[in-house]
Motif scaffolding. Structure first.
Motif, PDB file in Angstrom:
ATOM      1  N   LEU A   1       0.846  -1.193   0.000  1.00  0.00           N
ATOM      2  CA  LEU A   1       0.000   0.000   0.000  1.00  0.00           C
ATOM      3  C   LEU A   1       0.883   1.244   0.000  1.00  0.00           C
ATOM      4  O   LEU A   1       1.460   1.599   1.031  1.00  0.00           O
ATOM      5  CB  LEU A   1      -0.901   0.028   1.236  1.00  0.00           C
ATOM      6  CG  LEU A   1      -1.732  -1.234   1.505  1.00  0.00           C
ATOM      7  CD1 LEU A   1      -2.370  -1.179   2.875  1.00  0.00           C
ATOM      8  CD2 LEU A   1      -2.781  -1.401   0.428  1.00  0.00           C
ATOM      9  N   GLY A   2       1.000   1.890  -1.146  1.00  0.00           N
ATOM     10  CA  GLY A   2       1.847   3.077  -1.216  1.00  0.00           C
ATOM     11  C   GLY A   2       3.284   2.737  -0.844  1.00  0.00           C
ATOM     12  O   GLY A   2       3.933   1.946  -1.512  1.00  0.00           O
ATOM     13  N   LYS A   3       3.763   3.281   0.279  1.00  0.00           N
ATOM     14  CA  LYS A   3       5.112   3.014   0.751  1.00  0.00           C
ATOM     15  C   LYS A   3       5.155   1.985   1.871  1.00  0.00           C
ATOM     16  O   LYS A   3       6.191   1.778   2.488  1.00  0.00           O
ATOM     17  CB  LYS A   3       5.746   4.319   1.238  1.00  0.00           C
ATOM     18  CG  LYS A   3       5.901   5.375   0.147  1.00  0.00           C
ATOM     19  CD  LYS A   3       6.533   6.643   0.710  1.00  0.00           C
ATOM     20  CE  LYS A   3       6.698   7.688  -0.395  1.00  0.00           C
ATOM     21  NZ  LYS A   3       7.310   8.936   0.138  1.00  0.00           N
ATOM     22  N   GLN A   4       4.014   1.321   2.127  1.00  0.00           N
ATOM     23  CA  GLN A   4       3.943   0.385   3.247  1.00  0.00           C
ATOM     24  C   GLN A   4       3.728  -1.044   2.757  1.00  0.00           C
ATOM     25  O   GLN A   4       3.113  -1.274   1.712  1.00  0.00           O
ATOM     26  CB  GLN A   4       2.789   0.757   4.186  1.00  0.00           C
ATOM     27  CG  GLN A   4       2.905   2.146   4.781  1.00  0.00           C
ATOM     28  CD  GLN A   4       1.770   2.437   5.741  1.00  0.00           C
ATOM     29  OE1 GLN A   4       1.282   1.541   6.438  1.00  0.00           O
ATOM     30  NE2 GLN A   4       1.333   3.680   5.772  1.00  0.00           N
ATOM     31  N   ILE A   5       4.227  -1.995   3.531  1.00  0.00           N
ATOM     32  CA  ILE A   5       3.976  -3.416   3.311  1.00  0.00           C
ATOM     33  C   ILE A   5       3.472  -3.989   4.628  1.00  0.00           C
ATOM     34  O   ILE A   5       4.126  -3.854   5.660  1.00  0.00           O
ATOM     35  CB  ILE A   5       5.239  -4.159   2.848  1.00  0.00           C
ATOM     36  CG1 ILE A   5       5.665  -3.652   1.466  1.00  0.00           C
ATOM     37  CG2 ILE A   5       4.991  -5.661   2.808  1.00  0.00           C
ATOM     38  CD1 ILE A   5       6.936  -4.301   0.957  1.00  0.00           C
ATOM     39  N   ARG A   6       2.291  -4.608   4.586  1.00  0.00           N
ATOM     40  CA  ARG A   6       1.688  -5.155   5.791  1.00  0.00           C
ATOM     41  C   ARG A   6       1.111  -6.541   5.525  1.00  0.00           C
ATOM     42  O   ARG A   6       0.675  -6.830   4.415  1.00  0.00           O
ATOM     43  CB  ARG A   6       0.562  -4.246   6.290  1.00  0.00           C
ATOM     44  CG  ARG A   6       1.016  -2.836   6.649  1.00  0.00           C
ATOM     45  CD  ARG A   6      -0.097  -2.071   7.313  1.00  0.00           C
ATOM     46  NE  ARG A   6       0.315  -0.742   7.698  1.00  0.00           N
ATOM     47  CZ  ARG A   6      -0.375   0.043   8.518  1.00  0.00           C
ATOM     48  NH1 ARG A   6      -1.517  -0.395   9.035  1.00  0.00           N
ATOM     49  NH2 ARG A   6       0.056   1.247   8.825  1.00  0.00           N
ATOM     50  N   LEU A   7       1.060  -7.370   6.559  1.00  0.00           N
ATOM     51  CA  LEU A   7       0.356  -8.638   6.458  1.00  0.00           C
ATOM     52  C   LEU A   7      -1.146  -8.370   6.545  1.00  0.00           C
ATOM     53  O   LEU A   7      -1.601  -7.578   7.370  1.00  0.00           O
ATOM     54  CB  LEU A   7       0.781  -9.588   7.570  1.00  0.00           C
ATOM     55  CG  LEU A   7       2.208 -10.128   7.488  1.00  0.00           C
ATOM     56  CD1 LEU A   7       2.504 -11.002   8.697  1.00  0.00           C
ATOM     57  CD2 LEU A   7       2.435 -10.908   6.199  1.00  0.00           C
ATOM     58  N   GLN A   8      -1.899  -9.034   5.675  1.00  0.00           N
ATOM     59  CA  GLN A   8      -3.354  -8.871   5.681  1.00  0.00           C
ATOM     60  C   GLN A   8      -4.011 -10.213   5.966  1.00  0.00           C
ATOM     61  O   GLN A   8      -4.178 -11.051   5.081  1.00  0.00           O
ATOM     62  CB  GLN A   8      -3.860  -8.286   4.362  1.00  0.00           C
ATOM     63  CG  GLN A   8      -5.348  -7.981   4.423  1.00  0.00           C
ATOM     64  CD  GLN A   8      -5.847  -7.196   3.238  1.00  0.00           C
ATOM     65  OE1 GLN A   8      -5.158  -7.059   2.237  1.00  0.00           O
ATOM     66  NE2 GLN A   8      -7.063  -6.676   3.331  1.00  0.00           N
ATOM     67  N   ALA A   9      -4.402 -10.400   7.212  1.00  0.00           N
ATOM     68  CA  ALA A   9      -5.070 -11.623   7.652  1.00  0.00           C
ATOM     69  C   ALA A   9      -6.573 -11.488   7.447  1.00  0.00           C
ATOM     70  O   ALA A   9      -7.084 -10.386   7.215  1.00  0.00           O
ATOM     71  CB  ALA A   9      -4.753 -11.873   9.121  1.00  0.00           C
ATOM     72  N   PRO A  10      -7.321 -12.585   7.529  1.00  0.00           N
ATOM     73  CA  PRO A  10      -8.773 -12.486   7.445  1.00  0.00           C
ATOM     74  C   PRO A  10      -9.320 -11.483   8.462  1.00  0.00           C
ATOM     75  O   PRO A  10      -8.891 -11.447   9.615  1.00  0.00           O
ATOM     76  CB  PRO A  10      -9.243 -13.908   7.756  1.00  0.00           C
ATOM     77  CG  PRO A  10      -8.119 -14.768   7.269  1.00  0.00           C
ATOM     78  CD  PRO A  10      -6.874 -13.989   7.604  1.00  0.00           C
ATOM     79  N   GLY A  11     -10.260 -10.663   8.015  1.00  0.00           N
ATOM     80  CA  GLY A  11     -10.836  -9.646   8.877  1.00  0.00           C
ATOM     81  C   GLY A  11     -10.122  -8.312   8.830  1.00  0.00           C
ATOM     82  O   GLY A  11     -10.606  -7.329   9.392  1.00  0.00           O
ATOM     83  N   THR A  12      -8.978  -8.253   8.149  1.00  0.00           N
ATOM     84  CA  THR A  12      -8.230  -7.006   8.013  1.00  0.00           C
ATOM     85  C   THR A  12      -8.610  -6.332   6.702  1.00  0.00           C
ATOM     86  O   THR A  12      -8.621  -6.974   5.656  1.00  0.00           O
ATOM     87  CB  THR A  12      -6.713  -7.273   8.019  1.00  0.00           C
ATOM     88  OG1 THR A  12      -6.376  -8.028   9.181  1.00  0.00           O
ATOM     89  CG2 THR A  12      -5.931  -5.972   8.016  1.00  0.00           C
ATOM     90  N   ALA A  13      -8.915  -5.035   6.765  1.00  0.00           N
ATOM     91  CA  ALA A  13      -9.341  -4.308   5.571  1.00  0.00           C
ATOM     92  C   ALA A  13      -8.452  -3.096   5.341  1.00  0.00           C
ATOM     93  O   ALA A  13      -7.864  -2.552   6.280  1.00  0.00           O
ATOM     94  CB  ALA A  13     -10.793  -3.855   5.707  1.00  0.00           C
ATOM     95  N   TYR A  14      -8.340  -2.688   4.081  1.00  0.00           N
ATOM     96  CA  TYR A  14      -7.697  -1.414   3.782  1.00  0.00           C
ATOM     97  C   TYR A  14      -8.529  -0.653   2.763  1.00  0.00           C
ATOM     98  O   TYR A  14      -9.292  -1.234   1.987  1.00  0.00           O
ATOM     99  CB  TYR A  14      -6.248  -1.569   3.315  1.00  0.00           C
ATOM    100  CG  TYR A  14      -6.013  -2.312   2.018  1.00  0.00           C
ATOM    101  CD1 TYR A  14      -6.198  -1.698   0.772  1.00  0.00           C
ATOM    102  CD2 TYR A  14      -5.549  -3.628   2.018  1.00  0.00           C
ATOM    103  CE1 TYR A  14      -5.948  -2.371  -0.412  1.00  0.00           C
ATOM    104  CE2 TYR A  14      -5.291  -4.311   0.841  1.00  0.00           C
ATOM    105  CZ  TYR A  14      -5.487  -3.676  -0.372  1.00  0.00           C
ATOM    106  OH  TYR A  14      -5.246  -4.342  -1.550  1.00  0.00           O
TER     107      TYR A  14
END
Length: 203
Positions: free
Chosen positions: A158-171
């Motif tokens: 996402l843009g300049k970020q990298i994150r783990l996206q588990a079930p239930g996580t939204a962006y």
């Protein structure tokens, strides 16, 4: 509004008639039924439905486990003509609507403008097979998206970020054309995301 909702076992909602908004449901677990107007439908994991404005409805949990769901409330507008009946789509029997979008997306189109949406353009699921990456991309101003993890854990770029996206996580991808994004499946299992968008850039 966009919320995660739970209807406990053997309970039902009060009869409701929406005004100034419509509701879109995507069920995650449990089983139940919904009565809207003169029609009744079975709900279970993978079922999506559109409840139009001005249609009285009741949702019932017919099982012994919680009925869980994502619930989107979309505003209507002056002059909008809602459907006379609810729209029900079962992801489990919906054909794949595309496999080449953004390199690796496996798309199932659930509820779209021709189905009676007012302000949202489309509601769908996107799966990615193991060890695949979606094409990093941004959109023209006016395109706003929400992506929610449903199955498996992917990497959200996402843009300049990298994150783990588990079930239930939204962006949320804002409608400013300045946020490149994609998801990466680095696991040995398929991942799935729930998606909806507003596309003022196409109006």
């Amino acid at each position: 509004r966009y919320v995660y909702a739970v209807l406990e076992a053997n309970t039902a909602t009060a009869p409701t008639t929406l005004k100034g908004e419509q509701e879109i449901y995507y069920f995650l677990s449990g089983k139940g039924s919904i009565k809207a107007g003169r029609k009744t439908a079975v709900v279970k994991a993978g079922v999506a439905m559109l409840i139009p404005e001005k249609l009285k409805f009741t949702l019932t949990n017919t099982g012994s486990e919680p009925l869980t769901m994502y619930l989107i409330s979309e505003p209507t507008y002056d002059g909008f003509k809602p459907n006379k009946n609810m729209v029900v789509k079962d992801e489990n029997t919906t054909p794949i609507g595309g496999t080449t979008g953004h390199w690796s997306h496996i798309v199932k189109r659930l509820i779209e403008k021709p189905d009676g949406l007012a302000t949202i353009k489309s509601v769908l699921t996107v799966a990615q097979d193991p060890m695949t990456i979606g094409r990093p991309h941004s959109h023209d101003p006016g395109c706003e998206e929400v992506w929610t993890g449903v199955k498996g854990t992917s990497i959200a770029f996402l843009g300049k970020q990298i994150r783990l996206q588990a079930p239930g996580t939204a962006y949320n991808i804002p409608p400013d054309s300045k946020t490149p994004h994609c998801n990466i499946n680095r696991t040995d299992e398929q991942v799935k995301l729930f998606y909806f968008s507003v596309r003022k850039d196409l109006e």
